[in-house]
Design a protein around this motif. Structure first.
Motif, mmCIF file in Angstrom:
data_model
loop_
_atom_site.group_PDB
_atom_site.id
_atom_site.type_symbol
_atom_site.label_atom_id
_atom_site.label_comp_id
_atom_site.label_asym_id
_atom_site.label_seq_id
_atom_site.Cartn_x
_atom_site.Cartn_y
_atom_site.Cartn_z
ATOM 1 N N ARG A 180 3.866 -15.452 -1.491
ATOM 2 C CA ARG A 180 3.036 -14.282 -1.776
ATOM 3 C C ARG A 180 3.482 -13.174 -0.827
ATOM 4 N NH1 ARG A 180 -0.678 -18.458 -1.491
ATOM 5 N NH2 ARG A 180 -1.776 -17.616 0.334
ATOM 6 N N ASP A 181 4.363 -12.326 -1.326
ATOM 7 C CA ASP A 181 5.026 -11.308 -0.509
ATOM 8 C C ASP A 181 4.066 -10.160 -0.203
ATOM 9 O OD1 ASP A 181 6.899 -9.748 0.758
ATOM 10 O OD2 ASP A 181 8.038 -9.253 -1.051
ATOM 11 N N ASP A 182 3.815 -9.915 1.086
ATOM 12 C CA ASP A 182 2.945 -8.814 1.520
ATOM 13 C C ASP A 182 1.659 -8.760 0.698
ATOM 14 O OD1 ASP A 182 4.832 -8.198 3.358
ATOM 15 O OD2 ASP A 182 5.352 -6.246 2.571
ATOM 16 N N ALA A 183 0.968 -9.866 0.616
ATOM 17 C CA ALA A 183 -0.242 -9.941 -0.195
ATOM 18 C C ALA A 183 -1.432 -9.335 0.548
ATOM 19 C CB ALA A 183 -0.545 -11.395 -0.554
ATOM 20 N N SER A 184 -2.392 -8.858 -0.187
ATOM 21 C CA SER A 184 -3.671 -8.384 0.350
ATOM 22 C C SER A 184 -4.776 -9.130 -0.370
ATOM 23 C CB SER A 184 -3.826 -6.880 0.126
ATOM 24 O OG SER A 184 -2.841 -6.148 0.829
ATOM 25 N N PRO A 185 -5.971 -9.233 0.254
ATOM 26 C CA PRO A 185 -7.062 -9.983 -0.383
ATOM 27 C C PRO A 185 -7.418 -9.483 -1.773
ATOM 28 C CG PRO A 185 -7.553 -9.611 1.926
ATOM 29 C CD PRO A 185 -6.307 -8.818 1.628
ATOM 30 N N LEU A 186 -7.221 -8.204 -2.049
ATOM 31 C CA LEU A 186 -7.394 -7.658 -3.388
ATOM 32 C C LEU A 186 -6.151 -6.855 -3.743
ATOM 33 C CD1 LEU A 186 -11.127 -6.483 -3.318
ATOM 34 C CD2 LEU A 186 -10.189 -8.447 -4.569
ATOM 35 N N SER A 187 -5.436 -7.294 -4.756
ATOM 36 C CA SER A 187 -4.192 -6.627 -5.167
ATOM 37 C C SER A 187 -3.660 -7.338 -6.402
ATOM 38 C CB SER A 187 -3.142 -6.707 -4.055
ATOM 39 O OG SER A 187 -2.759 -8.054 -3.827
ATOM 40 N N ALA A 188 -2.631 -6.761 -7.018
ATOM 41 C CA ALA A 188 -1.993 -7.426 -8.154
ATOM 42 C C ALA A 188 -1.365 -8.742 -7.717
ATOM 43 C CB ALA A 188 -0.934 -6.517 -8.770
ATOM 44 N N PRO A 207 11.796 4.190 -7.456
ATOM 45 C CA PRO A 207 11.732 5.482 -6.759
ATOM 46 C C PRO A 207 10.346 6.119 -6.738
ATOM 47 C CG PRO A 207 13.704 5.365 -8.109
ATOM 48 C CD PRO A 207 12.895 4.146 -8.435
ATOM 49 N N TYR A 208 9.601 5.979 -7.826
ATOM 50 C CA TYR A 208 8.291 6.634 -7.894
ATOM 51 C C TYR A 208 7.259 6.012 -6.950
ATOM 52 C CZ TYR A 208 7.612 2.675 -11.108
ATOM 53 O OH TYR A 208 7.568 1.421 -11.668
ATOM 54 N N TYR A 209 7.536 4.791 -6.465
ATOM 55 C CA TYR A 209 6.524 4.097 -5.660
ATOM 56 C C TYR A 209 6.300 4.764 -4.313
ATOM 57 C CZ TYR A 209 3.447 0.132 -4.845
ATOM 58 O OH TYR A 209 2.336 -0.656 -4.658
ATOM 59 N N GLU A 210 7.316 5.441 -3.809
ATOM 60 C CA GLU A 210 7.166 6.108 -2.514
ATOM 61 C C GLU A 210 6.029 7.126 -2.556
ATOM 62 O OE1 GLU A 210 10.075 8.247 0.798
ATOM 63 O OE2 GLU A 210 10.889 6.947 -0.758
ATOM 64 N N LYS A 211 5.865 7.793 -3.705
ATOM 65 C CA LYS A 211 4.799 8.785 -3.863
ATOM 66 C C LYS A 211 3.537 8.170 -4.461
ATOM 67 C CE LYS A 211 3.721 13.132 -6.276
ATOM 68 N NZ LYS A 211 4.255 14.168 -7.209
ATOM 69 N N LEU A 212 3.710 7.296 -5.444
ATOM 70 C CA LEU A 212 2.568 6.786 -6.195
ATOM 71 C C LEU A 212 2.043 5.451 -5.691
ATOM 72 C CD1 LEU A 212 3.903 7.572 -9.794
ATOM 73 C CD2 LEU A 212 2.301 8.938 -8.423
ATOM 74 N N GLY A 213 2.726 4.857 -4.719
ATOM 75 C CA GLY A 213 2.353 3.537 -4.244
ATOM 76 C C GLY A 213 0.893 3.380 -3.848
ATOM 77 N N PRO A 214 0.336 4.294 -3.044
ATOM 78 C CA PRO A 214 -1.079 4.129 -2.662
ATOM 79 C C PRO A 214 -2.028 4.085 -3.860
ATOM 80 C CG PRO A 214 -0.004 5.679 -1.191
ATOM 81 C CD PRO A 214 0.982 5.387 -2.294
ATOM 82 N N ALA A 215 -1.765 4.914 -4.862
ATOM 83 C CA ALA A 215 -2.624 4.919 -6.044
ATOM 84 C C ALA A 215 -2.445 3.638 -6.858
ATOM 85 C CB ALA A 215 -2.332 6.138 -6.907
ATOM 86 N N ILE A 216 -1.197 3.187 -7.017
ATOM 87 C CA ILE A 216 -0.951 1.959 -7.776
ATOM 88 C C ILE A 216 -1.586 0.767 -7.068
ATOM 89 C CG2 ILE A 216 0.848 0.359 -8.545
ATOM 90 C CD1 ILE A 216 2.640 2.785 -9.076
ATOM 91 N N LYS A 276 0.829 -1.203 0.000
ATOM 92 C CA LYS A 276 0.000 0.000 0.000
ATOM 93 C C LYS A 276 0.859 1.247 0.000
ATOM 94 C CE LYS A 276 -3.849 -2.292 2.316
ATOM 95 N NZ LYS A 276 -4.739 -2.335 3.508
ATOM 96 N N MET A 277 2.066 1.111 0.552
ATOM 97 C CA MET A 277 3.043 2.207 0.524
ATOM 98 C C MET A 277 4.421 1.601 0.724
ATOM 99 S SD MET A 277 2.147 3.913 4.223
ATOM 100 C CE MET A 277 0.442 4.102 3.710
ATOM 101 N N SER A 278 5.444 2.348 0.380
ATOM 102 C CA SER A 278 6.814 1.852 0.523
ATOM 103 C C SER A 278 7.765 3.030 0.598
ATOM 104 C CB SER A 278 7.184 0.951 -0.663
ATOM 105 O OG SER A 278 8.500 0.472 -0.541
ATOM 106 N N ALA A 279 8.825 2.845 1.369
ATOM 107 C CA ALA A 279 9.858 3.878 1.482
ATOM 108 C C ALA A 279 11.202 3.194 1.659
ATOM 109 C CB ALA A 279 9.564 4.804 2.665
ATOM 110 N N GLY A 280 12.264 3.938 1.404
ATOM 111 C CA GLY A 280 13.592 3.410 1.652
ATOM 112 C C GLY A 280 14.193 2.619 0.522
ATOM 113 N N ALA A 281 13.789 2.890 -0.702
ATOM 114 C CA ALA A 281 14.425 2.326 -1.898
ATOM 115 C C ALA A 281 14.274 0.811 -2.010
ATOM 116 C CB ALA A 281 15.909 2.703 -1.946
ATOM 117 N N THR A 282 13.154 0.258 -1.568
ATOM 118 C CA THR A 282 12.909 -1.169 -1.765
ATOM 119 C C THR A 282 11.907 -1.421 -2.887
ATOM 120 O OG1 THR A 282 11.256 -1.121 0.005
ATOM 121 C CG2 THR A 282 13.482 -1.806 0.602
#
Length: 515
Positions: A225-233, A148-157, A139-145
């Motif tokens: 299934r790494d950090d999976a959620s019931p609805l997600s890619a 780079p764009y995911y830190e800002k766009l992660g929630p929308a993606i 749902k969100m990510s920080a720290g270069a894992t």
């Protein structure tokens, strides 16, 4: 599972002798202690010989692993190993983080994948246990894992993929269709295309790994299934991979929750297999929702995933057995909702459900059974009330194993794996494994990490993602607090022999070492 039982019974009836100190070659997904050091220490504590590549070839936080060096090591080590547990993420992409950030072409990835076939051709008797991950969708990510764009766009993606997954599963309302269209328009097309392209490449690699498993190249294939959620890619791809993997028996292939637990599970399965062991595991839950709990960061109920964690570690869930090899006691939240361990709800006062649970653990121990506790009541740390009550009951050092860290899948992989190997550990080694988990999961994750944020990290203007110049000060403070915690809460030990480190230069994970 039937195949595994039949084969093991046949070997025993034929008079096969258990291999002693089998040589296991192990390539982890990266160099974090939970993937490298703790796994190797667990195997060695149980009297096994396990060898790993040079740390300089294994992925770190800011460097991918060296695929060429790792493959050279694998082919060299194969000649002297009884079995190998291998991270496909490391051997194909360069590591777990690299699997989310690489720019390799399909041709490059498939060429690396083909080396598994070559390895089996050269060493047909070698048992290969291979694990890979379905790329996570946080749902969100920080720290270069992530890119780079995911830190800002992660929630929308994340939300885009949740809606796309739901569209396939149950359909979307008009409002959700409009939301999906709006979100896709709001995310820069080049960023979304980059993310989708990489996912598609990784998905095709997992399909090819399934094909290798069908061909018999692998003794076992495990997809996490790494950090999976019931609805997600991630959930969407897991569904599709379930279809493409249809027909493969659970004794050869499974997909389970988690990532950092995969290495432990397959190393333990390899050890069990080469020693002709089939541990029978009895499971019980804390009162309440129990097995119906769908833990944070996961997409399936515990009652579905726990038997799978047991199978992929080389055992079988057998609640009907009077004398099981292991009792797995699962501290699940009474209401079925896992919360974060650093929240105020994580109190030391036990509720009736926890008291009943600890009473049953004590009863199992009194009956002479081997008991491992999987503490999944909270995510990212231990249940303070559970550990406090187990301390008061005087059973902390009597358990076979304990685990209560990060996700439920991570916790259960360790609780099952270390629990299965504990009967083969000298008492001192077993207690050392327990102490590491108590100091990491209970002391640090549930308590000291939050204290350090408030006392050291935030006052210094740091957010904990990159400690940098603050690292020595935080390490000193953490070591002092960990030692004090051990003296106050664990059995007598020389606390000066405990030291800690922040291996990835961030607050999230700690490396606990006991000399």
């Amino acid at each position: 599972m039937k195949l595994r039982i039949v084969v093991l019974c046949w070997l025993l009836l034929a008079g096969a002798q258990a291999a002693q100190a089998a040589a296991i070659g192990y390539v982890p997904m990266d160099d974090r202690p939970v993937n490298l050091e703790y796994v190797a220490d667990t195997a060695r504590a149980a009297g096994e010989t396990i060898v790993t590549p040079s740390v300089s070839a294994i992925a770190g936080r800011q460097r991918p692993g060296s695929g060429s060096r790792l493959w050279d090591w694998v082919f060299e080590q194969a000649a002297v190993s009884d079995a190998m547990a291998l991270s496909a993420d490391s051997l194909v992409y360069g590591g777990l983080v690299a699997s989310r950030t690489h720019f390799a072409s399909d041709a490059e990835l498939l060429a690396r994948l083909e080396k598994f076939r070559e390895l089996k051709r050269r060493y047909p008797a070698l048992r290969l246990y291979v694990f890979s991950t379905i790329m996570r969708t946080p749902k969100m990510s920080a720290g270069a894992t992530e890119p780079p764009y995911y830190e800002k766009l992660g929630p929308a993606i994340f939300r885009i993929t949740a809606l796309e997954d739901k569209r396939e599963v149950a359909g979307l309302s008009a409002a959700e269709t409009a939301e999906l269209s709006r979100l896709i328009g709001a995310v820069p097309a080049e960023n979304l295309a980059d993310w989708r392209t990489r996912r598609a490449k990784n998905y095709r690699i997992n399909e090819q790994l399934q094909q290798l498993a069908r061909e018999g190249v692998f003794e076992y294939l495990l997809l996490g299934r790494d950090d999976a959620s019931p609805l997600s890619a991630s959930h969407q791809e897991a569904r599709h991979l379930q279809t493409s993997g249809a027909g493969m028996d659970a004794s050869r292939y499974l997909s389970i929750p988690g990532a950092d637990n995969l290495g432990m599970s397959l190393v333990v399965q390899a050890i069990n297999d080469v020693n002709f062991r089939l541990p029978f595991v009895k499971v019980f839950y804390a009162p309440g929702v129990g097995g119906a709990t769908v833990a944070s960061y996961e997409d399936r109920p515990l009652a579905e995933s726990i038997p799978q964690h047991i199978v992929v570690s080389g055992g079988v869930k057998a609640d009907w057995v009077e004398h099981p090899d292991l009792v797995l006691a699962v501290n699940s939240p009474a209401d079925g909702k896992t919360r974060e361990a650093n929240q105020p709800e994580n109190v030391t006062q036990a509720n009736p459900a926890v008291r009943t649970f600890v009473g049953q653990v004590c009863s199992e121990l009194a009956a002479g059974r081997t008991v491992s506790v999987g503490d999944v009541s909270f995510a990212n740390g231990a249940d303070n009330s559970l550990l406090t009550l187990m301390k008061e009951a005087g059973i902390l050092d009597r358990l076979a194993a304990y685990s209560g860290w990060n996700t439920a899948g991570n916790t259960l992989g360790y609780a099952v794996g270390q629990g299965m190997l504990s009967p083969f550990m000298p008492a001192g080694q077993r207690k050392k494994m327990l102490a590491v988990r108590y100091l990491d999961d209970w002391a640090y994750q549930a308590n000291i990490r939050g204290q350090l944020y408030e006392e050291v990290v935030y006052p210094a203007g740091n957010d904990g993602q990159w400690l940098n110049a603050l690292k020595p000060r935080v390490t000193k403070a953490a070591t002092l607090k960990i030692r004090r915690f051990a003296a106050a809460n664990l059995w007598p030990m020389t606390v000066e022999n405990i030291w800690v480190e922040f291996p990835w230069n961030r607050m999230f994970e700690l490396g606990v070492h006991i000399r």
